[in-house]
Design a protein around this motif. Structure first.
Motif, mmCIF file in Angstrom:
data_model
loop_
_atom_site.group_PDB
_atom_site.id
_atom_site.type_symbol
_atom_site.label_atom_id
_atom_site.label_comp_id
_atom_site.label_asym_id
_atom_site.label_seq_id
_atom_site.Cartn_x
_atom_site.Cartn_y
_atom_site.Cartn_z
ATOM 1 N N ASP A 119 1.342 14.147 3.373
ATOM 2 C CA ASP A 119 0.360 14.517 4.395
ATOM 3 C C ASP A 119 0.010 15.995 4.250
ATOM 4 O O ASP A 119 0.888 16.853 4.195
ATOM 5 C CB ASP A 119 0.935 14.250 5.793
ATOM 6 N N ASN A 120 -1.284 16.272 4.196
ATOM 7 C CA ASN A 120 -1.771 17.635 4.002
ATOM 8 C C ASN A 120 -2.265 18.276 5.301
ATOM 9 O O ASN A 120 -2.845 19.361 5.275
ATOM 10 C CB ASN A 120 -2.903 17.654 2.958
ATOM 11 N N VAL A 121 -2.017 17.612 6.430
ATOM 12 C CA VAL A 121 -2.415 18.147 7.732
ATOM 13 C C VAL A 121 -1.195 18.302 8.632
ATOM 14 O O VAL A 121 -0.900 19.396 9.119
ATOM 15 C CB VAL A 121 -3.479 17.243 8.402
ATOM 16 N N VAL A 122 -0.511 17.219 8.879
ATOM 17 C CA VAL A 122 0.737 17.245 9.646
ATOM 18 C C VAL A 122 1.886 17.339 8.656
ATOM 19 O O VAL A 122 1.937 16.582 7.682
ATOM 20 C CB VAL A 122 0.876 15.981 10.514
ATOM 21 N N ARG A 123 2.798 18.249 8.878
ATOM 22 C CA ARG A 123 3.898 18.457 7.933
ATOM 23 C C ARG A 123 4.896 17.305 8.025
ATOM 24 O O ARG A 123 5.435 17.007 9.099
ATOM 25 C CB ARG A 123 4.605 19.779 8.214
ATOM 26 N N VAL A 148 5.373 6.514 4.033
ATOM 27 C CA VAL A 148 4.498 5.904 3.033
ATOM 28 C C VAL A 148 4.436 6.870 1.857
ATOM 29 O O VAL A 148 3.806 7.936 1.946
ATOM 30 C CB VAL A 148 3.093 5.634 3.604
ATOM 31 N N GLN A 149 5.116 6.522 0.808
ATOM 32 C CA GLN A 149 5.253 7.422 -0.332
ATOM 33 C C GLN A 149 3.896 7.770 -0.942
ATOM 34 O O GLN A 149 3.104 6.891 -1.260
ATOM 35 C CB GLN A 149 6.159 6.789 -1.397
ATOM 36 N N GLY A 150 3.633 9.064 -1.063
ATOM 37 C CA GLY A 150 2.428 9.544 -1.734
ATOM 38 C C GLY A 150 1.169 9.543 -0.897
ATOM 39 O O GLY A 150 0.124 10.022 -1.362
ATOM 40 N N ALA A 151 1.230 9.035 0.324
ATOM 41 C CA ALA A 151 0.018 8.985 1.161
ATOM 42 C C ALA A 151 -0.234 10.344 1.812
ATOM 43 O O ALA A 151 0.702 11.047 2.193
ATOM 44 C CB ALA A 151 0.157 7.911 2.230
ATOM 45 N N ASP A 152 -1.517 10.700 1.945
ATOM 46 C CA ASP A 152 -1.861 11.934 2.642
ATOM 47 C C ASP A 152 -2.248 11.610 4.086
ATOM 48 O O ASP A 152 -1.981 10.507 4.580
ATOM 49 C CB ASP A 152 -2.958 12.708 1.911
ATOM 50 N N HIS A 153 -2.875 12.548 4.767
ATOM 51 C CA HIS A 153 -3.149 12.379 6.190
ATOM 52 C C HIS A 153 -4.145 11.248 6.466
ATOM 53 O O HIS A 153 -4.060 10.576 7.510
ATOM 54 C CB HIS A 153 -3.697 13.687 6.772
ATOM 55 N N PHE A 206 -4.767 8.455 4.571
ATOM 56 C CA PHE A 206 -4.357 7.119 4.113
ATOM 57 C C PHE A 206 -5.535 6.370 3.484
ATOM 58 O O PHE A 206 -5.815 5.227 3.833
ATOM 59 C CB PHE A 206 -3.799 6.306 5.287
ATOM 60 N N LYS A 207 -6.214 7.009 2.551
ATOM 61 C CA LYS A 207 -7.413 6.409 1.974
ATOM 62 C C LYS A 207 -7.172 5.712 0.635
ATOM 63 O O LYS A 207 -8.117 5.187 0.034
ATOM 64 C CB LYS A 207 -8.495 7.490 1.797
ATOM 65 N N ARG A 208 -5.935 5.677 0.161
ATOM 66 C CA ARG A 208 -5.678 4.975 -1.091
ATOM 67 C C ARG A 208 -5.807 3.465 -0.889
ATOM 68 O O ARG A 208 -5.644 2.960 0.223
ATOM 69 C CB ARG A 208 -4.272 5.284 -1.601
ATOM 70 N N THR A 209 -6.065 2.768 -1.964
ATOM 71 C CA THR A 209 -6.129 1.312 -1.898
ATOM 72 C C THR A 209 -4.801 0.764 -1.382
ATOM 73 O O THR A 209 -3.740 1.091 -1.916
ATOM 74 C CB THR A 209 -6.420 0.723 -3.290
ATOM 75 N N GLY A 210 -4.875 -0.039 -0.355
ATOM 76 C CA GLY A 210 -3.687 -0.665 0.210
ATOM 77 C C GLY A 210 -3.070 0.081 1.374
ATOM 78 O O GLY A 210 -2.271 -0.503 2.125
ATOM 79 N N ASP A 211 -3.409 1.361 1.551
ATOM 80 C CA ASP A 211 -2.807 2.137 2.643
ATOM 81 C C ASP A 211 -3.194 1.580 4.012
ATOM 82 O O ASP A 211 -2.363 1.478 4.922
ATOM 83 C CB ASP A 211 -3.232 3.605 2.559
ATOM 84 N N LEU A 212 -4.467 1.248 4.171
ATOM 85 C CA LEU A 212 -4.946 0.757 5.463
ATOM 86 C C LEU A 212 -4.226 -0.534 5.842
ATOM 87 O O LEU A 212 -3.779 -0.702 6.988
ATOM 88 C CB LEU A 212 -6.458 0.532 5.397
#
Length: 243
Positions: free
Chosen positions: A194-198, A217-222, A224-230
């Motif tokens: 996450d690049n917004v909330v630490r 969620v390994q590797g997800a940023d704030h 969650f726009k990767r395929t499958g994150d949603l």
């Protein structure tokens, strides 16, 4: 069944959207968007679709100066946001008195939900990347100018699709209102990148409060726009709601 309506508040009306089955739903979740977002967010839409397939409902609304809200920018205050969330909960209680209730809140919405958490006892609360240090997050990730410029000018224009003039008073409210971690169980879904909330802030909250379940969620940023994150977020929430 999709309906749009407004809930009356003291100084403005709260713009709402309800996705519900015919008849009494098993569960009604109140969805809370993040700063600069709105009730039409992709995660709320996906969650609402899945809930509707399970004889359940989603009510979401726009904070002041967000989305379709008719409230002036000056209405963007922490207390108003808390009041809007609590009014949405009260609406659900009155309209669906026999349904179970839950909360799903993201980022700034998660911060507001934590401030109101004493009102949610007995409800299942799921937070996605809640901004547990909202004042610091606001300065570091939301302000388009330096903190010094913001304080000197008395405010700054922030936001994404909808812009709003955020006064220094709002930031000072964030400083005065630290999050409240309830004693009952709650779940936090958090991207490790996450690049917004630490992430370390959420990890610490979970470690220090045994009732806080952390779903990393390994590797997800704030966002969650990767395929499958949603799909992962919705699946995790549905499991916790038990529908």
């Amino acid at each position: 069944m999709l309906s749009r309506f407004k809930i009356s508040s003291e100084n403005y009306d709260i713009s709402c959207k309800l996705l519900a089955p015919d008849g009494e739903p098993e569960l009604v979740v109140i969805g809370v968007h993040g700063f600069g977002g709105d009730k039409e967010s992709s995660v709320l839409a996906a969650l609402g679709d899945e809930l509707s397939r399970r004889n359940s409902a989603l009510l979401c609304f726009d904070f002041p100066a967000h989305g379709d809200s008719e409230a002036e920018d000056s209405c963007l205050r922490v207390d108003n946001c808390k009041n809007d969330l609590l009014r949405a909960v009260e609406y659900v209680k009155k309209r669906f008195p026999n349904s179970r209730r839950g909360i799903f809140a993201t980022s700034f919405g998660g911060y507001i939900a934590l401030l109101c958490s004493q009102h949610f006892r007995g409800m299942r609360v799921v937070l996605r990347a809640p901004a547990v240090n909202m004042a610091e997050t606001f300065v570091r990730c939301i302000l388009p100018v330096t903190k010094e410029e913001f304080l000197k000018n008395g405010g700054a224009v922030c936001g994404f699709e909808r812009k709003m003039l955020v006064p220094v008073d709002f930031y000072e409210e964030l400083l005065r209102e630290p999050v409240i971690v309830p004693e009952y169980p709650l779940t936090v879904i958090m991207g490790t990148d996450d690049n917004v909330v630490r992430y370390e802030d959420i990890e610490r909250m979970s470690r220090e409060n045994g009732n806080v379940e952390l779903v990393p969620v390994q590797g997800a940023d704030h966002r969650f726009k990767r395929t499958g994150d949603l799909e992962l977020i919705v699946r995790a929430a549905i499991e916790r709601y038990g529908v």
